[in-house]
Design a protein around this motif. Structure first.
Motif, PDB file in Angstrom:
ATOM      1  N   ALA A 173       0.817  -1.217   0.000  1.00 55.60           N
ATOM      2  CA  ALA A 173       0.000   0.000   0.000  1.00 55.60           C
ATOM      3  C   ALA A 173       0.850   1.267   0.000  1.00 55.60           C
ATOM      4  CB  ALA A 173      -0.934  -0.001   1.208  1.00 55.60           C
ATOM      5  N   LYS A 177       0.236   4.206  -6.348  1.00 56.28           N
ATOM      6  CA  LYS A 177      -1.084   3.742  -6.775  1.00 56.28           C
ATOM      7  C   LYS A 177      -1.679   4.790  -7.703  1.00 56.28           C
ATOM      8  CE  LYS A 177      -0.617   0.203  -4.193  1.00 56.28           C
ATOM      9  NZ  LYS A 177      -0.195  -1.030  -4.845  1.00 56.28           N
ATOM     10  N   LYS A 205      -7.514   8.373   0.202  1.00 54.39           N
ATOM     11  CA  LYS A 205      -7.232   7.072  -0.413  1.00 54.39           C
ATOM     12  C   LYS A 205      -8.457   6.185  -0.288  1.00 54.39           C
ATOM     13  CE  LYS A 205      -5.083   4.980   3.621  1.00 54.39           C
ATOM     14  NZ  LYS A 205      -3.970   4.239   4.157  1.00 54.39           N
ATOM     15  N   SER A 248      -9.553   2.516  -0.307  1.00 54.46           N
ATOM     16  CA  SER A 248      -8.880   1.229  -0.119  1.00 54.46           C
ATOM     17  C   SER A 248      -9.825   0.192   0.471  1.00 54.46           C
ATOM     18  CB  SER A 248      -7.661   1.402   0.786  1.00 54.46           C
ATOM     19  OG  SER A 248      -8.044   1.812   2.077  1.00 54.46           O
ATOM     20  N   ARG A 249      -9.329  -1.032   0.447  1.00 58.22           N
ATOM     21  CA  ARG A 249     -10.075  -2.145   1.042  1.00 58.22           C
ATOM     22  C   ARG A 249      -9.067  -3.161   1.561  1.00 58.22           C
ATOM     23  NH1 ARG A 249     -12.336  -4.840  -4.549  1.00 58.22           N
ATOM     24  NH2 ARG A 249     -10.321  -5.546  -5.313  1.00 58.22           N
ATOM     25  N   GLU A 298      -3.782  -3.940   3.511  1.00 58.18           N
ATOM     26  CA  GLU A 298      -4.614  -2.965   2.824  1.00 58.18           C
ATOM     27  C   GLU A 298      -4.282  -2.941   1.330  1.00 58.18           C
ATOM     28  OE1 GLU A 298      -5.582   1.779   3.309  1.00 58.18           O
ATOM     29  OE2 GLU A 298      -3.567   1.089   3.743  1.00 58.18           O
ATOM     30  N   GLN A 299      -5.311  -2.821   0.509  1.00 59.85           N
ATOM     31  CA  GLN A 299      -5.131  -2.643  -0.927  1.00 59.85           C
ATOM     32  C   GLN A 299      -5.672  -1.267  -1.285  1.00 59.85           C
ATOM     33  OE1 GLN A 299      -7.559  -5.111  -3.427  1.00 59.85           O
ATOM     34  NE2 GLN A 299      -6.271  -4.793  -5.208  1.00 59.85           N
ATOM     35  N   VAL A 300      -4.780  -0.360  -1.670  1.00 55.23           N
ATOM     36  CA  VAL A 300      -5.198   0.978  -2.083  1.00 55.23           C
ATOM     37  C   VAL A 300      -5.622   0.902  -3.545  1.00 55.23           C
ATOM     38  CG1 VAL A 300      -4.488   3.376  -2.406  1.00 55.23           C
ATOM     39  CG2 VAL A 300      -3.654   2.091  -0.433  1.00 55.23           C
ATOM     40  N   SER A 312     -12.466   7.038   2.914  1.00 60.16           N
ATOM     41  CA  SER A 312     -11.399   7.486   2.020  1.00 60.16           C
ATOM     42  C   SER A 312     -11.127   8.980   2.135  1.00 60.16           C
ATOM     43  CB  SER A 312     -11.762   7.169   0.563  1.00 60.16           C
ATOM     44  OG  SER A 312     -12.695   8.112   0.045  1.00 60.16           O
TER      45      SER A 312
END
Length: 197
Positions: free
Chosen positions: A67, A71, A98, A100-101, A110-112, A145
């Motif tokens: 993350a 990105k 951001k 993210s999930r 975390e995946q941004v 976010s």
């Protein structure tokens, strides 16, 4: 036909970003915004045009998690390679927002998805797949976010009870704008365009 290059200002660069970048500019870097992320390669728009970017070894080594790497939407400090449309990404500027999930199947990673956006358009079809609970779940992510949500209800031409579904969506939206459109017929597209800057 000559296509004009995109300016950093058109991509959201302003005096606030310029102040944050002053030290990096003094160190010889130029600013860019990540438009596309494709594994370890990036399309970065700079004042001198688009460049294909890769992350420097130092940035890769110091990133504590994926993350922290560039990105889509990130402002970055790059050094262009001479006589090539390529660059090395050395730094990611602190993100203002951001989206993210959590990475699927992992507890904490975390995946941004995208950074530094002002508005997130949440699109839901007004057909048999209309799911107000999904709107509520996505709204939580959008509010977290830091961006503003706009709910777009598409396929109005397939809906038999627009008023009921609009009221349901407005209730789920908790004050966020809700626009009903039909991409097929063009209904209310101008209203949607008015929300895009």
């Amino acid at each position: 036909m000559l296509i004009q290059p995109i300016t950093l200002e058109q991509l959201g660069w302003n005096s606030s970003w310029d102040e944050r970048f002053a030290g990096l500019r003094a160190a010889g870097f130029q600013a860019g915004r990540v438009a596309v992320e494709d594994r370890h390669h990036y399309l970065v728009h700079t004042a001198h045009g688009p460049l294909t970017g890769i992350v420097s070894g130092k940035l890769l080594h110091h990133a504590a998690a994926p993350a922290e790497l560039p990105k889509v939407g990130d402002w970055v400090a790059v050094s262009a390679l001479a006589n090539e449309a390529k660059a090395v990404i050395h730094r990611v500027l602190p993100r203002r927002t951001k989206f993210s999930r959590k990475v699927a199947g992992r507890d904490t990673e975390e995946q941004v998805l995208v950074a530094n956006v002002d508005v997130v358009f949440l699109v839901q079809a007004l057909d048999d797949a209309f799911r107000p609970r999904l709107i509520e779940r996505h709204l939580v992510m959008i509010h977290e976010s830091g961006a503003r949500p706009v709910i777009v209800l598409n396929k109005a031409d397939l809906c038999t009870d627009i008023e009921r579904n609009l009221a349901t969506a407005q209730n789920a939206a908790a004050g966020a704008p809700v626009v009903v459109v039909s991409a097929k017929t063009g209904k209310h597209i101008e209203q949607l365009k008015g929300l895009i800057h």
